[in-house]
Design a protein around this motif. Structure first.
Motif, PDB file in Angstrom:
ATOM      1  N   CYS A  81      -3.698  -8.914   9.727  1.00 60.39           N
ATOM      2  CA  CYS A  81      -3.683  -8.191   8.453  1.00 60.39           C
ATOM      3  C   CYS A  81      -4.977  -7.376   8.331  1.00 60.39           C
ATOM      4  O   CYS A  81      -6.069  -7.903   8.514  1.00 60.39           O
ATOM      5  CB  CYS A  81      -3.554  -9.170   7.294  1.00 60.39           C
ATOM      6  SG  CYS A  81      -3.872  -8.397   5.704  1.00 60.39           S
ATOM      7  N   CYS A  84      -7.106  -9.074   5.043  1.00 63.03           N
ATOM      8  CA  CYS A  84      -7.714 -10.406   5.065  1.00 63.03           C
ATOM      9  C   CYS A  84      -7.883 -10.957   6.481  1.00 63.03           C
ATOM     10  O   CYS A  84      -8.513 -11.981   6.687  1.00 63.03           O
ATOM     11  CB  CYS A  84      -6.898 -11.373   4.203  1.00 63.03           C
ATOM     12  SG  CYS A  84      -5.295 -11.753   4.908  1.00 63.03           S
ATOM     13  N   CYS A 115       1.781  -9.270   4.554  1.00 67.03           N
ATOM     14  CA  CYS A 115       0.899 -10.430   4.581  1.00 67.03           C
ATOM     15  C   CYS A 115       1.083 -11.237   3.307  1.00 67.03           C
ATOM     16  O   CYS A 115       0.832 -10.737   2.217  1.00 67.03           O
ATOM     17  CB  CYS A 115      -0.554  -9.963   4.727  1.00 67.03           C
ATOM     18  SG  CYS A 115      -1.729 -11.307   4.531  1.00 67.03           S
ATOM     19  N   CYS A 118      -2.414 -12.067   1.272  1.00 71.01           N
ATOM     20  CA  CYS A 118      -3.073 -11.150   0.324  1.00 71.01           C
ATOM     21  C   CYS A 118      -2.134 -10.112  -0.261  1.00 71.01           C
ATOM     22  O   CYS A 118      -2.522  -9.277  -1.069  1.00 71.01           O
ATOM     23  CB  CYS A 118      -4.284 -10.480   0.987  1.00 71.01           C
ATOM     24  SG  CYS A 118      -3.819  -9.267   2.225  1.00 71.01           S
TER      25      CYS A 118
HETATM   26 ZN   LIG Z   1      -3.760 -10.191   4.261  1.00 66.51          ZN
END
Ligand SMILES: [Zn+2]
Length: 466
Positions: A81, A84, A115, A118
């Protein structure tokens, strides 16, 4: 191995051939379909059929090249990602989006990731390609702004469709133009300091004195309307507002070497601020040129200019000055009378002899015949007293300076009038200024630069991660 061979740029090359089969299959099918469905006899039938399919054919070829280059991104199963850093599994292997460009249109089916940690959704291929968020890619957006700054939106749309065979909406053209122009500041439309110094050096080489740099300042008028106006129903009342303009150029013999045009609907204060920005950026190198400011003497901007460039030579536009003299002479002696003509001619000759004092004395000695004549005569005296330095036309001419502001008047026409003054067109100030910015950039040779900057900024915005 020769040096030349090692230095050669190595092309991207062929990574796989899978895309070719897809492309040629598509090409065969398309050819069959055209032959099946279209009756072709005359040349225009054939070219029309090809033109109609052109966007799809080129699109598939483009897609093939993309697959060739970025194959792994079409097959990616896991990705970190970008926000994050957590490892994410592909959520949709064939997420579909439309891509339209001058090099063809196609649907792009690529892995989409989401993701859960997040909440970020992303397609690595989009970022690798630097795709614009709109289906219409930057090359089309460039043309949209280019055409819109030249033609009324409706005509621009038609010009695009007629020449490319692809469709576009007026609304999209409008939005794109706004998007590209909104971020443009005065320095974006100017050549760089290095470029300007180079031009000055080139001219200086053949001349004994430093080249003359003219800074012409003038106003024009633009038809505007209140912003915002209701979409339907009665629009706000139209109003003519002043476009403040400046043009910076060098004189090389009989030639004008254009450097910068900048025109915006705005105030004297804003124009003065823009001038300050240009000066601060080193675009008016007073030590390398003989700077001369020319204008009609309209008070406020005039004072600011002399503050900004205290060493500059000041010239008052000759035609403007002559108009003042004519008005006063006509008011006193009657329009076109020999007396009026003699007075004007004698005054202008004196101004060319650097003798404004005697012109002032002459006008002061006239006993006005009417109230109007008195006002006009006093006006001339005041005008000459206020601008004594700027009306030494003979000296200015001998020094190689321009004494008329024709150079900026033609810029007013070319940059402002031809696009803004259309029957029935009443502009939002912001839209008028956007069009003016784009036109200035074209005139200054910086259009490519502003589009490049827009693409970079827009990409950065689209793919920026928190
Ligand atoms: Zn993420």
């Amino acid at each position: 191995m020769t040096v030349q061979a090692t230095a050669r740029v190595i092309p991207i090359g062929i990574h796989d051939n899978a895309w070719r089969d897809d492309f040629f299959e598509f090409l065969n099918e398309t050819a069959d379909r055209i032959l099946r469905e279209t009756l072709m006899e005359k040349i225009e039938d054939f070219t029309r059929a090809v033109l109609d399919a052109k966007s799809d054919i080129l699109g598939q070829l483009t897609l093939g090249f993309i697959k060739n280059r970025h194959r792994p991104l079409f097959e990616q199963e896991y990705c970190d990602c970008p926000v994050c850093g957590k490892r994410v599994k592909c959520a949709n292997k064939e997420a579909k989006r439309k891509v339209e460009s001058l090099g063809g249109s196609f649907f792009l089916c690529r892995p989409y990731f989401h993701c859960k940690n997040c909440g970020t959704g992303f397609c690595p291929l989009d970022e690798a390609l630097g795709l614009a968020s709109s289906p219409k890619q930057y090359d089309i957006q460039d043309i949209e702004a280019w055409l819109s700054s030249e033609l009324p939106f409706k005509t621009a749309e038609e010009a695009y469709e007629r020449t490319t065979g692809n469709s576009l909406s007026t609304g999209h053209m409008h939005e794109t133009t706004k998007k590209i122009a909104d971020g443009i500041g005065i320095l974006d439309v100017c050549p760089t300091k290095t470029e300007i110094l180079q031009i000055i050096d080139d001219i200086a080489k053949n001349n004994f004195r430093r080249p003359v740099m003219m800074l012409a300042i003038d106003g024009a008028h633009a038809p505007t309307r209140p912003e915002p106006s209701p979409r339907k129903g009665k629009r706000g009342k139209g109003e003519w507002k002043e476009i403040k303009g400046l043009r910076l150029y060098l004189i090389d013999g009989n030639r004008i070497v254009h450097l910068i045009s900048w025109h915006q609907v705005g105030t004297d204060r804003e124009l003065a601020a823009d001038l300050r920005t240009i000066a601060k950026a080193g675009l008016i190198p007073e030590d390398r040129v003989r700077l001369c400011v020319i204008g009609d003497g309209a008070d406020r901007i005039w004072n600011r200019t002399s503050e900004l460039f205290p060493t500059a030579k000041i010239v008052l536009d000759f035609w403007h000055c002559s108009e003042h003299l004519h008005e006063a002479a006509n008011a006193q002696f009657g329009k076109g009378t020999p007396e009026a003509r003699t007075l004007v001619e004698a005054s202008l000759t004196r101004l060319f002899d650097n003798d404004p004092d005697n012109v002032i004395a002459e006008f002061r000695s006239i006993k006005p015949d009417s109230k109007t004549a008195e006002e006009k005569i006093n006006g001339v005296v005041r005008y000459l007293l206020n601008h004594e330095e700027g009306v030494n036309y003979g000296k200015a001419k001998r020094g190689g300076y321009h004494i008329g502001s024709g150079a900026i008047e033609s810029a007013n026409k070319f940059i402002g009038h031809v696009r803004l003054k259309r029957s029935g067109a009443w502009w939002y100030k912001s839209n008028a200024n956007n069009i003016l910015k784009l036109r200035c950039a074209k005139y200054n040779g910086t259009y490519e630069k502003i589009v490049k900057k827009f693409v970079e900024t827009d990409r950065e915005k689209t793919y920026r991660r928190a």
